[in-house]
Write a protein that holds these residues in place. Structure first.
Motif, PDB file in Angstrom:
ATOM      1  N   VAL A  38      -3.486  11.603   0.331  1.00  0.00           N
ATOM      2  CA  VAL A  38      -2.432  10.612   0.583  1.00  0.00           C
ATOM      3  C   VAL A  38      -3.003   9.195   0.753  1.00  0.00           C
ATOM      4  O   VAL A  38      -2.458   8.255   0.177  1.00  0.00           O
ATOM      5  CB  VAL A  38      -1.511  11.046   1.741  1.00  0.00           C
ATOM      6  CG1 VAL A  38      -0.435   9.993   1.993  1.00  0.00           C
ATOM      7  CG2 VAL A  38      -0.848  12.383   1.412  1.00  0.00           C
ATOM      8  N   PRO A  39      -4.106   9.022   1.487  1.00  0.00           N
ATOM      9  CA  PRO A  39      -4.674   7.658   1.495  1.00  0.00           C
ATOM     10  C   PRO A  39      -5.001   7.172   0.088  1.00  0.00           C
ATOM     11  O   PRO A  39      -4.768   6.015  -0.245  1.00  0.00           O
ATOM     12  CB  PRO A  39      -5.952   7.783   2.323  1.00  0.00           C
ATOM     13  CG  PRO A  39      -5.859   9.050   3.058  1.00  0.00           C
ATOM     14  CD  PRO A  39      -4.835   9.917   2.392  1.00  0.00           C
ATOM     15  N   MET A  87       0.847  -1.194   0.000  1.00  0.00           N
ATOM     16  CA  MET A  87       0.000   0.000   0.000  1.00  0.00           C
ATOM     17  C   MET A  87       0.879   1.240   0.000  1.00  0.00           C
ATOM     18  O   MET A  87       0.874   2.016   0.939  1.00  0.00           O
ATOM     19  CB  MET A  87      -0.880  -0.054   1.250  1.00  0.00           C
ATOM     20  CG  MET A  87      -2.103   0.783   1.162  1.00  0.00           C
ATOM     21  SD  MET A  87      -3.166   0.320   2.529  1.00  0.00           S
ATOM     22  CE  MET A  87      -4.087   1.815   2.708  1.00  0.00           C
ATOM     23  N   LYS A  88       1.679   1.341  -1.060  1.00  0.00           N
ATOM     24  CA  LYS A  88       2.587   2.487  -1.210  1.00  0.00           C
ATOM     25  C   LYS A  88       2.215   3.203  -2.497  1.00  0.00           C
ATOM     26  O   LYS A  88       1.822   2.566  -3.469  1.00  0.00           O
ATOM     27  CB  LYS A  88       4.042   2.007  -1.292  1.00  0.00           C
ATOM     28  CG  LYS A  88       4.478   1.058  -0.183  1.00  0.00           C
ATOM     29  CD  LYS A  88       4.584   1.743   1.160  1.00  0.00           C
ATOM     30  CE  LYS A  88       5.020   0.749   2.235  1.00  0.00           C
ATOM     31  NZ  LYS A  88       4.839   1.293   3.597  1.00  0.00           N
ATOM     32  N   PRO A  89       2.387   4.508  -2.512  1.00  0.00           N
ATOM     33  CA  PRO A  89       2.003   5.267  -3.709  1.00  0.00           C
ATOM     34  C   PRO A  89       2.860   4.876  -4.915  1.00  0.00           C
ATOM     35  O   PRO A  89       3.996   4.428  -4.759  1.00  0.00           O
ATOM     36  CB  PRO A  89       2.292   6.721  -3.330  1.00  0.00           C
ATOM     37  CG  PRO A  89       2.538   6.737  -1.870  1.00  0.00           C
ATOM     38  CD  PRO A  89       2.954   5.357  -1.475  1.00  0.00           C
ATOM     39  N   ALA A  90       2.282   5.087  -6.094  1.00  0.00           N
ATOM     40  CA  ALA A  90       3.097   4.989  -7.304  1.00  0.00           C
ATOM     41  C   ALA A  90       4.066   6.173  -7.294  1.00  0.00           C
ATOM     42  O   ALA A  90       3.894   7.136  -6.547  1.00  0.00           O
ATOM     43  CB  ALA A  90       2.199   5.038  -8.533  1.00  0.00           C
ATOM     44  N   ARG A  91       5.066   6.100  -8.156  1.00  0.00           N
ATOM     45  CA  ARG A  91       6.020   7.203  -8.221  1.00  0.00           C
ATOM     46  C   ARG A  91       5.376   8.496  -8.697  1.00  0.00           C
ATOM     47  O   ARG A  91       4.459   8.449  -9.514  1.00  0.00           O
ATOM     48  CB  ARG A  91       7.115   6.866  -9.230  1.00  0.00           C
ATOM     49  CG  ARG A  91       8.188   6.033  -8.652  1.00  0.00           C
ATOM     50  CD  ARG A  91       9.295   5.984  -9.658  1.00  0.00           C
ATOM     51  NE  ARG A  91       9.914   4.685  -9.578  1.00  0.00           N
ATOM     52  CZ  ARG A  91      11.206   4.500  -9.830  1.00  0.00           C
ATOM     53  NH1 ARG A  91      11.946   5.503 -10.229  1.00  0.00           N
ATOM     54  NH2 ARG A  91      11.710   3.309  -9.718  1.00  0.00           N
ATOM     55  N   PHE A  92       5.860   9.580  -8.193  1.00  0.00           N
ATOM     56  CA  PHE A  92       5.411  10.874  -8.697  1.00  0.00           C
ATOM     57  C   PHE A  92       6.543  11.873  -8.560  1.00  0.00           C
ATOM     58  O   PHE A  92       7.507  11.640  -7.807  1.00  0.00           O
ATOM     59  CB  PHE A  92       4.159  11.376  -7.947  1.00  0.00           C
ATOM     60  CG  PHE A  92       4.302  11.394  -6.451  1.00  0.00           C
ATOM     61  CD1 PHE A  92       4.959  12.442  -5.813  1.00  0.00           C
ATOM     62  CD2 PHE A  92       3.772  10.367  -5.666  1.00  0.00           C
ATOM     63  CE1 PHE A  92       5.097  12.463  -4.430  1.00  0.00           C
ATOM     64  CE2 PHE A  92       3.914  10.381  -4.279  1.00  0.00           C
ATOM     65  CZ  PHE A  92       4.567  11.427  -3.658  1.00  0.00           C
ATOM     66  N   GLY A 148      -3.472  16.674   2.922  1.00  0.00           N
ATOM     67  CA  GLY A 148      -3.111  15.303   2.549  1.00  0.00           C
ATOM     68  C   GLY A 148      -3.956  14.222   3.199  1.00  0.00           C
ATOM     69  O   GLY A 148      -3.703  13.043   3.000  1.00  0.00           O
ATOM     70  N   GLN A 149      -4.982  14.614   3.951  1.00  0.00           N
ATOM     71  CA  GLN A 149      -5.703  13.593   4.721  1.00  0.00           C
ATOM     72  C   GLN A 149      -6.666  12.768   3.859  1.00  0.00           C
ATOM     73  O   GLN A 149      -7.137  11.716   4.281  1.00  0.00           O
ATOM     74  CB  GLN A 149      -6.438  14.239   5.899  1.00  0.00           C
ATOM     75  CG  GLN A 149      -5.525  15.047   6.801  1.00  0.00           C
ATOM     76  CD  GLN A 149      -4.393  14.223   7.408  1.00  0.00           C
ATOM     77  OE1 GLN A 149      -4.609  13.417   8.289  1.00  0.00           O
ATOM     78  NE2 GLN A 149      -3.170  14.419   6.917  1.00  0.00           N
ATOM     79  N   MET A 205      -3.545   8.008  -2.638  1.00  0.00           N
ATOM     80  CA  MET A 205      -2.292   7.659  -3.318  1.00  0.00           C
ATOM     81  C   MET A 205      -1.723   6.358  -2.753  1.00  0.00           C
ATOM     82  O   MET A 205      -1.215   5.525  -3.497  1.00  0.00           O
ATOM     83  CB  MET A 205      -1.275   8.797  -3.179  1.00  0.00           C
ATOM     84  CG  MET A 205      -1.702  10.064  -3.929  1.00  0.00           C
ATOM     85  SD  MET A 205      -0.335  11.217  -4.263  1.00  0.00           S
ATOM     86  CE  MET A 205       0.324  11.490  -2.652  1.00  0.00           C
ATOM     87  N   ASN A 206      -1.825   6.189  -1.429  1.00  0.00           N
ATOM     88  CA  ASN A 206      -1.342   4.937  -0.838  1.00  0.00           C
ATOM     89  C   ASN A 206      -2.071   3.736  -1.430  1.00  0.00           C
ATOM     90  O   ASN A 206      -1.483   2.683  -1.660  1.00  0.00           O
ATOM     91  CB  ASN A 206      -1.526   4.954   0.679  1.00  0.00           C
ATOM     92  CG  ASN A 206      -0.523   5.873   1.374  1.00  0.00           C
ATOM     93  OD1 ASN A 206       0.408   6.374   0.752  1.00  0.00           O
ATOM     94  ND2 ASN A 206      -0.727   6.100   2.666  1.00  0.00           N
ATOM     95  N   LEU A 207      -3.351   3.915  -1.668  1.00  0.00           N
ATOM     96  CA  LEU A 207      -4.165   2.843  -2.253  1.00  0.00           C
ATOM     97  C   LEU A 207      -4.013   2.764  -3.769  1.00  0.00           C
ATOM     98  O   LEU A 207      -4.592   1.895  -4.403  1.00  0.00           O
ATOM     99  CB  LEU A 207      -5.645   3.076  -1.911  1.00  0.00           C
ATOM    100  CG  LEU A 207      -6.051   2.836  -0.471  1.00  0.00           C
ATOM    101  CD1 LEU A 207      -7.346   3.569  -0.137  1.00  0.00           C
ATOM    102  CD2 LEU A 207      -6.230   1.346  -0.233  1.00  0.00           C
ATOM    103  N   ARG A 208      -3.251   3.690  -4.327  1.00  0.00           N
ATOM    104  CA  ARG A 208      -3.090   3.839  -5.780  1.00  0.00           C
ATOM    105  C   ARG A 208      -4.428   4.041  -6.490  1.00  0.00           C
ATOM    106  O   ARG A 208      -4.602   3.679  -7.644  1.00  0.00           O
ATOM    107  CB  ARG A 208      -2.309   2.657  -6.380  1.00  0.00           C
ATOM    108  CG  ARG A 208      -0.903   2.557  -5.782  1.00  0.00           C
ATOM    109  CD  ARG A 208       0.048   1.725  -6.612  1.00  0.00           C
ATOM    110  NE  ARG A 208       1.362   1.668  -5.939  1.00  0.00           N
ATOM    111  CZ  ARG A 208       2.498   1.364  -6.529  1.00  0.00           C
ATOM    112  NH1 ARG A 208       2.523   1.072  -7.808  1.00  0.00           N
ATOM    113  NH2 ARG A 208       3.627   1.339  -5.853  1.00  0.00           N
TER     114      ARG A 208
END
Lengths: 793, 289, 172
Positions: free
Chosen positions: B38-39, B1-6, B34-35, B41-44
């Motif tokens: 960011v989640p 559960m990590k973001p894709a690159r940006f 980011g609340q 993005m974490n979930l892509r």
């Protein structure tokens, strides 16, 4: 109370003491799996099926392999070269049908979230980058999701299987029908339990490192039973058992979720063997929700016959249990169903009993043992029937309960459901709970509140919980799960004692409990005891943390080990002091003379002499400073415990939400080793039970899509919504052991859902409605109050 | 559960941020609190090519009173708005509503502008802005414009924000002392997104309702003023308890309740009706005080 | 053969528990992952990575925030405090002692986030009621205790803090 001194011992047993180990935890110095790194470690991520049931083909992995940081993309063909499949079987239920399961799916996926490929990379983020590049083609198959669909059997969970029925079990005493025919009252209850899961706050995780030179494997895992995991890894990867070392460091909660074999963990062990580098995998929360075992999906229909004297004459139960796609390995998902059946009828003397259990396969993740395995189902159905029975007779359910409890004079009594009832205290617990809750005043208050228009209800639930499973539990099923433990007690030259054991610490505090027991058993100050758990290399094979077994089983073994060390020390001291061991005592680390109490030497002096100046010891004296004791419980397969819970709830008339105003528990786990820790076990379990009753639901759409993947979708109890929980005890020691301790860790979860359900239905009674599905939805509550238009979907 | 690159950019002035936004448009994401971003993005679920962090741009988190307008910088953190004396004094509805927004750590970081830009139908701030008739100030590299909150929200997660625009501030008219606002919501648990909520205000002349604002959250796809309901109250006497019954009945035909999931349409309607009754009686009590 | 390097990185400088730190981080890395794996400060835990559970709470510029919802690059120039600090403030110290004594933790995974959040409450309100404590801690999941003991411990810490004479306060 006990035969050889435990009852009179110096006083750590029974004392509420904080856990020494939590000094580290409050300072952020815990060491959980993800806090541990090995040089050269790689990170794994899994491609999971988005489909509940489909045949599939992996078309393309080249692009994934080319992603920055990706080291390998592994599929079942790779993994199968080093790790075989597993299959859940039960020797005492040979008809159980559950197909073989693999670390990665082969050709067909049978639940959403099932892993089908694994990417190993320099970082977890890069491994996830790789997942996005794998191309898979799916060919959907009909999915079986609800229990009802599984029974109807039009679609099959496993293509080609004869049915979705994994197991059917029927039992009956001879007089059930007659009892129903002659009954003065017959009451019925149907309850539906939706899936929930344990949600330990630390997700499952594993760091495995294979050493090809030695054909040895080092595994760090967040798991409840290191030795079980070691045995299975060695078996499935065809390794020598003593070359697999499993360390379970600090474990961030288990609740039964971390006692199973999961595809991901086995895939990681296979990957390190293939790649020759350490591989780490820590489930993220979405993966946890999707792939941790779920629990307690049941539809239960039950009837109770009551004779004209108000005695319960018979109980009939028909339970359908959802297993998911496989019966979980190695303990079997059906254990939950059997556990529920065994606990049916609970605290009551019901001589006639019939039951049918059907365990069905579904295209969902496996269900498995979750805190208080099966009991909450049994207690909820039994106690709902008790309330109904009392209502049918027009009497207080307290009176009805008391008429039907198993009396002390009637024990031991083997219930027709197979529970051997011994050393239980139903009357004492209920009476104590009524005082604790101020019941009489509360009833008056409830009347006043109702006149004021408030919707409130009080609910009771008596329970029996079977704990500390003995060897026959899994032994007769042919499942290699140890119910025994070994405790090694070693005194160092400074008089300090290091303890190793096969018990496991997952936050429940067994480390502290064992220290207290050993301190008393030997006669040492508690600060001198250090207990190390969770390493297969440090301790011989044994059980770990399950079935609330620590105090009752490991504790008993620890006591024996401590007494052995004490005997060694006293006989050495006696020889040195030229007296008889019987003339000496060991108290808080001092060897003292009886009866004067005069200190003659310290254990530190004694130990130092034995270690460094053995030539000064009397001829032939070879005292052992390291002793071990191993074993398990004989006698009863399960240790029954009992108690009563009560809840006071209010329904918010606007929304139908249930607010728990207060919760009470009186329970009897026999001898309480550490009341501070036992009380918190109870409280934590109660709140999990409240979650089960009101919030927690692993929701699937009709077509098998999992809809509770985040913690925004899967609702856990939070501080603001929970009540204070009052806890008290009755102590009826188990008569078959020295310490008399029984299991306590699951008692809170055991009956809280039942108490809440009864309280909600008591609140709804004036409206003529009731609820019969857990978790209790505000929508259902409003419908039961007649406050909502339209019928239930 | 990590973001894709940006790609990450942290402009230190608004103009630079707006130029980046103009250059990348839909490929860019604005990172404020980011609340929510960011989640995702974490979930892509969200995989922007470039993240433009606006946290180093000065003057975006000021709360000030300008004549009869309360101006709140878009990057103001929820807890700063909640605890602002100016807000308590000039827009008490926001202080009431913000107590229902998530939890401490989220409110420490989450921003007003972020909440408005996300436009979750169950969020508190969008409904409050519509209720208060706020103006949402948007800037792009080409200029600035101000959009009435009522026109800003268009659907579930859908707003009038163009891909090259960001919210810089929110302008809230200060209501005269004869207005009373109340806020209530029903959430499954404390701090959860609302199953239903109501931002409600009435202006009184003695016991006569002069004007009214009623905006639900969590009930419809996006917040809007329910003119029919407001009209039902306007001109009525507070003591006429028939009004609320009439308004409650009107809700059934006025609301287009969200469907699906665990909570059926009739349940949301029921909550809306209950909330209207509660807000009505509370505004009533408040006025009596 | 593919590239086995890690992501491209950006340089940041910050203060962590009073120590100045310079590091290179991937833009997509979260603050909590950086603290845990970049700096080895494993006291903050990763429980959900979507901002719900509170196990990753850390203090940034004096405020408790979710370490999983802030990027490490965003901490450039910031002062960060974590539970790993060797000189906790008086609130954290009092809470650590009270949590230990009251057995207000079991597995310990939620504890650091819980203590930091409770410390923020006590800093703002030294004598909170049980309801205020429950309210302030509702963004922090504990799966073990059922919260009762945690509320007790925060109350105990509150009493201890108020009983400590101001001239003889705990360090911090």
């Amino acid at each position: 109370m006990s035969s050889n001194g435990a009852g009179k011992a110096a006083g750590y047993i029974g004392k509420g003491m904080p856990r020494a180990a939590t000094r580290r935890l409050v300072s952020g110095r815990g060491r959980y799996v993800d806090d541990i790194s090995l040089k050269g470690e790689l990170h794994a991520a899994f491609l999971r099926s988005p489909r509940p049931h489909a045949s599939f083909k992996i078309l393309e992995t080249t692009e994934a392999k080319a992603v920055d940081g990706v080291i390998a993309v592994l599929t079942v063909e790779d993994i199968e070269t080093v790790c075989g499949p597993w299959q859940c079987t039960l020797a005492n239920a040979p008809n159980l049908f559950s197909p073989p399961q693999r670390p990665l799916a082969l050709q067909r996926v049978v639940f959403q979230g099932e892993p089908i490929a694994m990417v190993v990379a320099m970082s977890r983020a890069q491994a996830e980058d790789g997942l996005e590049r794998i191309v898979v083609e799916y060919d959907d198959l009909p999915a079986v999701t609800s229990i009802e669909d599984a029974i109807a059997g039009e679609a099959r969970t496993h293509a080609g299987a004869p049915s979705n029925l994994a197991l059917e079990y029927v039992q009956s005493t001879s007089g059930v029908e007659l009892a129903f025919d002659k009954a003065a009252h017959v009451v019925h209850q149907r309850l539906k339990f939706n899936r929930k899961t344990g949600v330990p706050l630390e997700p499952r995780g594993i760091l495995a490192s294979y050493d090809p030179a030695d054909d040895a494997m080092l595994v760090h895992a967040s798991h409840q039973m290191p030795h079980q995991l070691q045995l299975i890894i060695a078996d499935l990867l065809d390794m020598q058992l003593n070359k697999v070392r499993v360390i379970c460091p600090d474990v961030g909660g288990g609740f039964g979720i971390k006692m199973h074999i999961y595809p991901e963990e086995m895939a990681v062990c296979a990957a390190t063997k293939i790649l020759g580098r350490p591989v780490k995998y820590v489930a993220d929360r979405i993966e946890s929700m999707l792939s941790d075992v779920h629990a307690r999906e049941h539809v239960v229909e039950a009837s109770m016959a009551i004779d004209s004297d108000g005695r319960i004459s018979a109980l009939k139960v028909d339970d359908i249990q959802g297993l998911g796609a496989y019966s979980v390995y190695p303990r079997s998902s059906t254990a939950e169903g059997f556990s529920a059946l065994r606990a049916m009828g609970g605290a009551y003397k019901i001589e006639q009993f019939s039951a049918r259990l059907r365990s069905v396969l579904q295209n969902k993740v496996m269900t498995g043992q979750y805190r208080s395995v099966g009991h909450p189902v049994a207690v909820a159905i039994t106690e709902a029937l008790i309330e109904q029975g009392a209502r049918a007779r027009g009497e207080s359910s307290i009176v009805f309960r008391k008429r039907n409890f198993v009396k002390a004079s009637e024990m031991p009594w083997v219930s027709p459901a197979g529970g051997r009832m011994i050393d239980l205290s139903h009357y004492e617990c209920l009476d104590k709970l009524l005082i604790l809750s101020g019941h009489a005043e509360l009833e008056r208050q409830i009347t006043v509140w109702r006149e004021q228009g408030r919707v409130v209800g009080f609910g009771l639930a008596s329970f029996v919980e079977f704990t500390a499973t003995g060897a026959e539990g899994y032994g007769r099923a042919g499942v290699l799960v140890s119910s025994q433990d070994t405790v090694i007690v070693a005194m160092d030259p400074t008089g300090m004692v290091t303890v190793q054991s096969s018990a496991a610490e997952i936050g429940q505090g067994i480390q502290q409990g064992l220290a207290q027991i050993i301190a008393d058993a030997v006669g040492l100050p508690i600060v001198s005891i250090r207990v190390n758990l969770g390493d297969t290399q440090a301790s011989p094979h044994g059980g770990g943390a399950w079935s609330s077994r620590g105090a009752a089983i490991t504790g008993e073994v620890a006591w024996q080990a401590g007494r052995k060390l004490r005997a060694e020390l006293l006989s050495a001291a006696a020889a040195i002091l030229q007296t008889e061991a019987e003339q000496l005592d060991l108290v808080e680390g001092d060897v003292i003379e009886k009866p004067s109490g005069r200190a003659r030497m310290t254990v530190a002096e004694l130990s130092e002499m034995i270690q460094f100046r053995p030539y000064d010891l009397p001829e032939g004296l070879r005292p052992q400073l390291t002793v071990a004791h191993g074993g398990g419980r004989g006698g009863d397969t399960f240790l029954p415990t009992n108690g009563v819970q009560a809840a006071l709830v209010e329904i918010d008339k606007m929304s139908g939400k249930v607010v728990v105003l207060k919760h009470w528990v009186v329970e009897d786990c026999g001898r309480v080793i550490n009341p501070l820790l036992v009380d918190e076990q109870i409280r934590g379990g109660v709140v999990q039970g409240i979650g089960e009753a009101l919030y927690e639901h692993c929701r699937y759409t009709e077509d098998g899509q999992f809809a509770s993947g985040t913690l925004a979708d899967y609702l856990l109890p939070m501080a603001a919504d929970m009540p204070d929980v009052s806890v008290a005890h009755v102590e009826t020691p188990y008569s078959g052991s020295v310490l008399g301790a029984k299991g306590a860790g699951e008692a809170g979860a055991c009956a809280a859902p039942a108490a809440i359900l009864n309280a909600v239905n008591a609140a709804l009674a004036p409206f003529g409605g009731s609820v019969d599905t857990l978790p209790i939805s505000p929508v259902a509550v409003l419908r039961a109050m007649g406050a909502l238009q339209g019928v239930a979907a | 559960m990590k973001p894709a690159r940006f790609e990450y950019a942290r402009p230190t002035n608004l103009v630079d941020a707006l130029i980046l936004l103009r250059d990348h448009r839909d490929d860019a994401a604005i990172l404020s609190g980011g609340q929510s971003l960011v989640p995702m993005m974490n979930l892509r679920v969200a995989s922007p090519q470039i993240v433009i962090d606006i946290n180093s741009i000065p003057d975006m988190d000021e709360i000030a009173i300008d004549g009869s307008t309360l101006q709140i910088g878009a990057r103001s953190r929820h807890n700063d708005v909640l605890r602002s004396k100016l807000v308590q004094q000039h827009a008490p509805l926001l202080s009431m509503a913000l107590q229902n927004v998530a939890h401490e750590a989220i409110r420490n970081r989450g921003t007003l502008g972020g909440s408005l830009a996300l436009a979750d139908p169950a969020a508190e701030m969008p409904a409050c802005m519509v209720c208060l008739g706020a103006e949402i100030v948007l800037r792009s590299a080409d200029g600035s414009r101000s959009v009435a909150a009522a026109d800003f929200f268009r659907g579930i997660y859908d707003t009038a924000l163009e891909p090259d625009e960001l919210i810089t501030s929110i302008r809230i008219p200060v209501f005269s002392a004869d207005w009373r606002f109340v806020f209530h919501e029903i959430a499954r648990r404390h701090g959860d997104f609302a199953l239903a909520g109501l931002a409600f205000g009435r202006q009184y002349n003695g016991e006569i309702v002069q004007d009214c604002r009623a905006v639900f959250l969590g009930v419809e796809a996006f917040p809007r003023r329910l003119i029919e309901i407001e009209q039902a109250f306007i001109g009525t006497n507070l003591n006429d308890r028939g009004t609320i019954e009439k308004a409650d009945q009107l809700l059934a035909s006025s609301l287009d309740c969200l469907e699906g999931g665990e909570y059926p349409t009739e349940y949301r309607l029921h909550l809306a009706q209950q909330l209207l009754v509660r807000c009505d009686s509370e505004a009533f009590d408040e006025n009596r005080r | 053969m593919n590239n086995t390097s890690l992501d491209d990185t950006i340089a940041i400088s910050l203060s962590v528990n009073g120590t100045n730190v310079s590091a290179r981080v991937s833009p997509r890395g979260s603050l909590v992952d950086f603290l845990r794996h970049g700096l080895g400060l494993t006291g903050s835990h990763v429980g959900c990575e979507h901002g719900v559970c509170g196990a990753c709470n850390v203090i940034v510029e004096g405020r408790v925030v979710r370490g999983c919802l802030m990027l490490a690059v965003q901490a450039d120039g910031a002062q960060i405090t974590t539970i790993d600090s060797m000189s906790p403030d008086r609130y954290v110290l009092a809470l650590q002692q009270a949590f230990y004594e009251r057995a207000a933790l079991q597995c310990g995974f939620c504890t650091s986030g819980m203590i930091l959040q409770a410390a923020e409450l006590l800093r703002r309100n030294e004598t909170p009621t049980r309801e205020e404590i429950r309210d302030a801690l509702s963004g922090n999941y504990c799966r073990c205790t059922g919260y009762h003991a945690i509320v007790d411990a925060v109350q105990t810490a509150s009493h201890a803090l108020n009983a400590t004479p101001s001239g003889n306060r705990l360090p911090g």
